[in-house]
Scaffold this active site. Sequence first.
Site, PDB file in Angstrom:
ATOM      1  N   VAL A  86       0.885  -0.636  -0.074  1.00 41.16           N
ATOM      2  CA  VAL A  86       0.632   0.218  -0.040  1.00 41.16           C
ATOM      3  C   VAL A  86       0.804   1.055   0.075  1.00 41.16           C
ATOM      4  CG1 VAL A  86      -2.039  -1.433   0.724  1.00 41.16           C
ATOM      5  CG2 VAL A  86      -0.385   0.430   2.608  1.00 41.16           C
ATOM      6  N   CYS A 272       9.150   8.179  -4.822  1.00 42.35           N
ATOM      7  CA  CYS A 272       9.823   8.030  -3.706  1.00 42.35           C
ATOM      8  C   CYS A 272      10.739   8.840  -2.867  1.00 42.35           C
ATOM      9  CB  CYS A 272       9.766   6.640  -3.715  1.00 42.35           C
ATOM     10  SG  CYS A 272       8.280   5.560  -4.028  1.00 42.35           S
TER      11      CYS A 272
HETATM   12  P1  NAD Z   1       0.511   3.151  -5.359  1.00 45.80           P
HETATM   13  O1  NAD Z   1      -0.033   4.428  -4.963  1.00 45.80           O
HETATM   14  O2  NAD Z   1       0.841   2.655  -7.157  1.00 45.80           O
HETATM   15  O3  NAD Z   1      -0.875   1.849  -4.488  1.00 45.80           O
HETATM   16  C1  NAD Z   1      -1.239   1.694  -3.489  1.00 45.80           C
HETATM   17  C2  NAD Z   1      -2.385   1.380  -3.632  1.00 45.80           C
HETATM   18  O4  NAD Z   1      -2.551   1.011  -2.118  1.00 45.80           O
HETATM   19  C3  NAD Z   1      -3.017   1.924  -4.215  1.00 45.80           C
HETATM   20  O5  NAD Z   1      -3.954   1.214  -5.041  1.00 45.80           O
HETATM   21  C4  NAD Z   1      -4.485   2.093  -2.463  1.00 45.80           C
HETATM   22  O6  NAD Z   1      -5.627   2.097  -3.060  1.00 45.80           O
HETATM   23  C5  NAD Z   1      -4.577   1.223  -2.133  1.00 45.80           C
HETATM   24  N1  NAD Z   1      -4.400   0.329  -0.758  1.00 45.80           N
HETATM   25  C6  NAD Z   1      -4.386   1.994   0.016  1.00 45.80           C
HETATM   26  N2  NAD Z   1      -4.619   1.036   1.559  1.00 45.80           N
HETATM   27  C7  NAD Z   1      -5.063   0.441   1.101  1.00 45.80           C
HETATM   28  C8  NAD Z   1      -6.170  -1.082   2.198  1.00 45.80           C
HETATM   29  N3  NAD Z   1      -6.058  -0.646   3.249  1.00 45.80           N
HETATM   30  N4  NAD Z   1      -6.219  -1.747   1.402  1.00 45.80           N
HETATM   31  C9  NAD Z   1      -5.944  -2.801  -0.074  1.00 45.80           C
HETATM   32  N5  NAD Z   1      -5.882  -1.541  -0.618  1.00 45.80           N
HETATM   33  C10 NAD Z   1      -5.270  -0.712  -0.218  1.00 45.80           C
HETATM   34  O7  NAD Z   1       1.625   2.822  -4.529  1.00 45.80           O
HETATM   35  P2  NAD Z   1       2.913   2.440  -4.803  1.00 45.80           P
HETATM   36  O8  NAD Z   1       3.995   3.489  -6.058  1.00 45.80           O
HETATM   37  O9  NAD Z   1       2.615   0.541  -5.470  1.00 45.80           O
HETATM   38  O10 NAD Z   1       3.693   2.254  -3.834  1.00 45.80           O
HETATM   39  C11 NAD Z   1       3.843   1.292  -2.835  1.00 45.80           C
HETATM   40  C12 NAD Z   1       4.563   1.357  -1.858  1.00 45.80           C
HETATM   41  O11 NAD Z   1       5.956   0.996  -2.869  1.00 45.80           O
HETATM   42  C13 NAD Z   1       5.098   2.477  -1.073  1.00 45.80           C
HETATM   43  O12 NAD Z   1       5.650   2.277   0.113  1.00 45.80           O
HETATM   44  C14 NAD Z   1       5.964   3.148  -2.039  1.00 45.80           C
HETATM   45  O13 NAD Z   1       7.168   3.903  -1.308  1.00 45.80           O
HETATM   46  C15 NAD Z   1       7.123   2.237  -2.396  1.00 45.80           C
HETATM   47  N6  NAD Z   1       7.840   1.423  -3.231  1.00 45.80           N
HETATM   48  C16 NAD Z   1       6.734   2.279  -5.072  1.00 45.80           C
HETATM   49  C17 NAD Z   1       8.231   2.263  -5.967  1.00 45.80           C
HETATM   50  C18 NAD Z   1       7.398   2.401  -7.582  1.00 45.80           C
HETATM   51  O14 NAD Z   1       8.400   2.731  -8.351  1.00 45.80           O
HETATM   52  N7  NAD Z   1       6.378   3.285  -7.558  1.00 45.80           N
HETATM   53  C19 NAD Z   1       9.402   1.284  -5.673  1.00 45.80           C
HETATM   54  C20 NAD Z   1       9.464   0.690  -4.765  1.00 45.80           C
HETATM   55  C21 NAD Z   1       8.782   0.586  -3.860  1.00 45.80           C
HETATM   56  C1  UGA Z   2      13.940   5.048  -8.488  1.00 48.48           C
HETATM   57  C2  UGA Z   2      14.737   3.347  -7.934  1.00 48.48           C
HETATM   58  O1  UGA Z   2      15.044   3.850  -9.426  1.00 48.48           O
HETATM   59  C3  UGA Z   2      14.569   2.709  -7.817  1.00 48.48           C
HETATM   60  O2  UGA Z   2      15.062   1.932  -7.587  1.00 48.48           O
HETATM   61  C4  UGA Z   2      12.946   2.214  -6.237  1.00 48.48           C
HETATM   62  O3  UGA Z   2      12.914   1.434  -6.052  1.00 48.48           O
HETATM   63  C5  UGA Z   2      12.370   3.484  -6.172  1.00 48.48           C
HETATM   64  O4  UGA Z   2      12.661   4.614  -7.312  1.00 48.48           O
HETATM   65  C6  UGA Z   2      11.226   3.862  -5.401  1.00 48.48           C
HETATM   66  O5  UGA Z   2      11.810   3.388  -4.419  1.00 48.48           O
HETATM   67  O6  UGA Z   2      10.055   4.527  -5.835  1.00 48.48           O
HETATM   68  P1  UGA Z   2      11.698   5.643  -9.832  1.00 48.48           P
HETATM   69  O7  UGA Z   2      12.067   7.127  -9.027  1.00 48.48           O
HETATM   70  O8  UGA Z   2      10.523   5.241 -10.180  1.00 48.48           O
HETATM   71  O9  UGA Z   2      13.100   4.700  -8.935  1.00 48.48           O
HETATM   72  O10 UGA Z   2      12.642   6.645 -11.299  1.00 48.48           O
HETATM   73  P2  UGA Z   2      14.780   7.216 -11.418  1.00 48.48           P
HETATM   74  O11 UGA Z   2      14.925   6.082 -12.852  1.00 48.48           O
HETATM   75  O12 UGA Z   2      15.692   6.285 -10.437  1.00 48.48           O
HETATM   76  O13 UGA Z   2      13.845   8.616 -11.444  1.00 48.48           O
HETATM   77  C7  UGA Z   2      13.804   9.188 -10.392  1.00 48.48           C
HETATM   78  C8  UGA Z   2      13.875  10.734 -11.246  1.00 48.48           C
HETATM   79  O14 UGA Z   2      15.263  10.932 -10.758  1.00 48.48           O
HETATM   80  C9  UGA Z   2      13.300  10.402 -12.158  1.00 48.48           C
HETATM   81  O15 UGA Z   2      13.145  11.654 -12.038  1.00 48.48           O
HETATM   82  C10 UGA Z   2      15.008  11.151 -13.826  1.00 48.48           C
HETATM   83  O16 UGA Z   2      13.879  12.043 -14.512  1.00 48.48           O
HETATM   84  C11 UGA Z   2      15.390  11.736 -12.042  1.00 48.48           C
HETATM   85  N1  UGA Z   2      16.785  11.623 -12.520  1.00 48.48           N
HETATM   86  C12 UGA Z   2      17.560  10.055 -12.211  1.00 48.48           C
HETATM   87  C13 UGA Z   2      17.580  12.232 -12.969  1.00 48.48           C
HETATM   88  O17 UGA Z   2      17.337  13.416 -12.584  1.00 48.48           O
HETATM   89  N2  UGA Z   2      18.847  12.127 -13.182  1.00 48.48           N
HETATM   90  C14 UGA Z   2      19.446  10.678 -13.745  1.00 48.48           C
HETATM   91  O18 UGA Z   2      21.134  10.429 -14.067  1.00 48.48           O
HETATM   92  C15 UGA Z   2      18.766   9.357 -13.109  1.00 48.48           C
END
Ligand code: NAD
Ligand code: UGA
Length: 469
Positions: A86, A272
Amino acid sequence: MVKICCIGAGYVGGPTMAVIALKCPSIQVVVVDISVSRITAWNSEQLPIYEPGLEDIVKQSRGKNLFFSTDVEKNVAEADIIFVSVNTPTKTQGLGAGRAADLTYWESAARMIADVSTSNKIVVEKSTVPVKTAEAIEKILSFNSKGINYQILSNPEFLAEGTAIQDLFNPDRVLIGGRETPDGQKAIQTLKGVYAHWVPEDRIITTNLWSAELSKLAANAFLAQRISSVNAMSALCEATGADVSQVSHAVGKDTRIGSKFLNASVGFGGSCFQKDILNLVYICECNGLPEVANYWKQVIKVNDYQKKRFVNRVVSSMFNTVSGKKIAILGFAFKKDTGDTRETPAIDVCKELLRDRARLSIYDPQVTVDQIQRDLSMDKFDWDHPVHLQPMSPGTVKKVSIVWDVYEAARDAHAICILTEWDEFKTLDYQRIFDNMQKPAFVFDGRNIVNVKKLREIGFIVYSIGKPL
Ligand code: NAD
Ligand code: UGA
């Protein structure tokens, strides 16, 4: 058949579970969410997120061993392994507002697991959480356990958007943290067995719970710090005549430093980096480590400075006024190959330009009109709190038009700002764009993707990040 249930069908839950289902045909995977519209979209032809390669793999497993459902309780009750994926946004109110992670969604998922479970469960933290969250979750589950055994694992996700499927197919590492008890170690082995279907064993790292939780925050902080480091250098390059691309190339050739993630830009965005660093800063402060907190805070400050510097350059180059002038914004997503706009630098840049009374025409190949309108009218940090996700009627933000044709966006504009590095922006017909713009015609390249020499030959005044004027 082992049954997996993932709570949260977002950018992480959807793609990770689709890959597990594809690679492990003997495992049944159900992804559940409280958002009916998200689940409906996962079950439709138009998936709720744009990610290269995702549609293909969802179609291969959906209806076989991959399911999307709003029946959260039933699927949680039936599962052996529950991933919790979530959202964990930054708190907007109360203690730690603007820094601490808001664990409301996580806690409500944990309480629901405790309510509906009738058999032993492995509960996996997939969301990024503050270090020691597993302890809190353990308390919630064990105090409400009704004799059920829960093992909590931390299995943070490292995928990046735009390359999620590639990252999941071929991860640098999979990290699993658990309790150092026999039951904890057994749970680690069970989860390791899932990943071992396709990830080589030497890439599956096992640690204690706190190391796994903290490693995720540390990894994002290190990555963001590289970008702020190169962006800080870009300001010095502009002041001295050095070229930031040449500097990054020279620095990155040192194998101890490495060449990746050294592209200067208008600033990093995404859901993030900022959230996780703010969270890290808050944890340091709570642990009486202000010097460490201040060190990491600086990564965010430099990022904010970079966005501001970009806007200042736009306004000062255009004779100190953009009032009433049309500016074309090319790209709104926080990076290419995604429709995600969470914390995109484009929001800050556009808001600042609007404050200076510019007229904006925005083009992005993957972001909807509604999304842009919502982003431009929301307060900082509000985007990840579902109560704010109300649909808005287009046209709410005045002086902004959103178009689906890049040449239309640039027609009669005084300037173009490139804010996302979409490949298509490298091969536009810039002569055609120039011919239809006001003169002098400016290009502000926030991603250093255009051929500066060629554009200057056409007649543009070009400003790139960290490059000689
Ligand atoms: P997101 O907002 O896209 O998805 C989260 C989902 O959880 C939503 O659809 C929401 O409706 C649902 N949700 C919330 N509470 C709930 C509940 N009680 N029961 C059922 N569903 C529920 O978020 P995301 O980007 O997938 O990120 C999720 C987590 O993963 C965050 O902690 C984020 O930091 C981490 N993370 C994200 C990325 C990324 O690239 N987006 C990469 C690595 C880690
Ligand atoms: C980042 C990390 O790369 C993932 O490993 C991690 O899982 C994720 O966050 C997360 O925890 O959500 P993401 O945010 O999807 O992934 O994308 P990135 O490729 O890391 O880019 C992040 C931002 O940095 C973007 O706005 C990108 O344009 C910028 N960026 C990236 C730069 O400005 N310069 C660079 O050299 C690289």
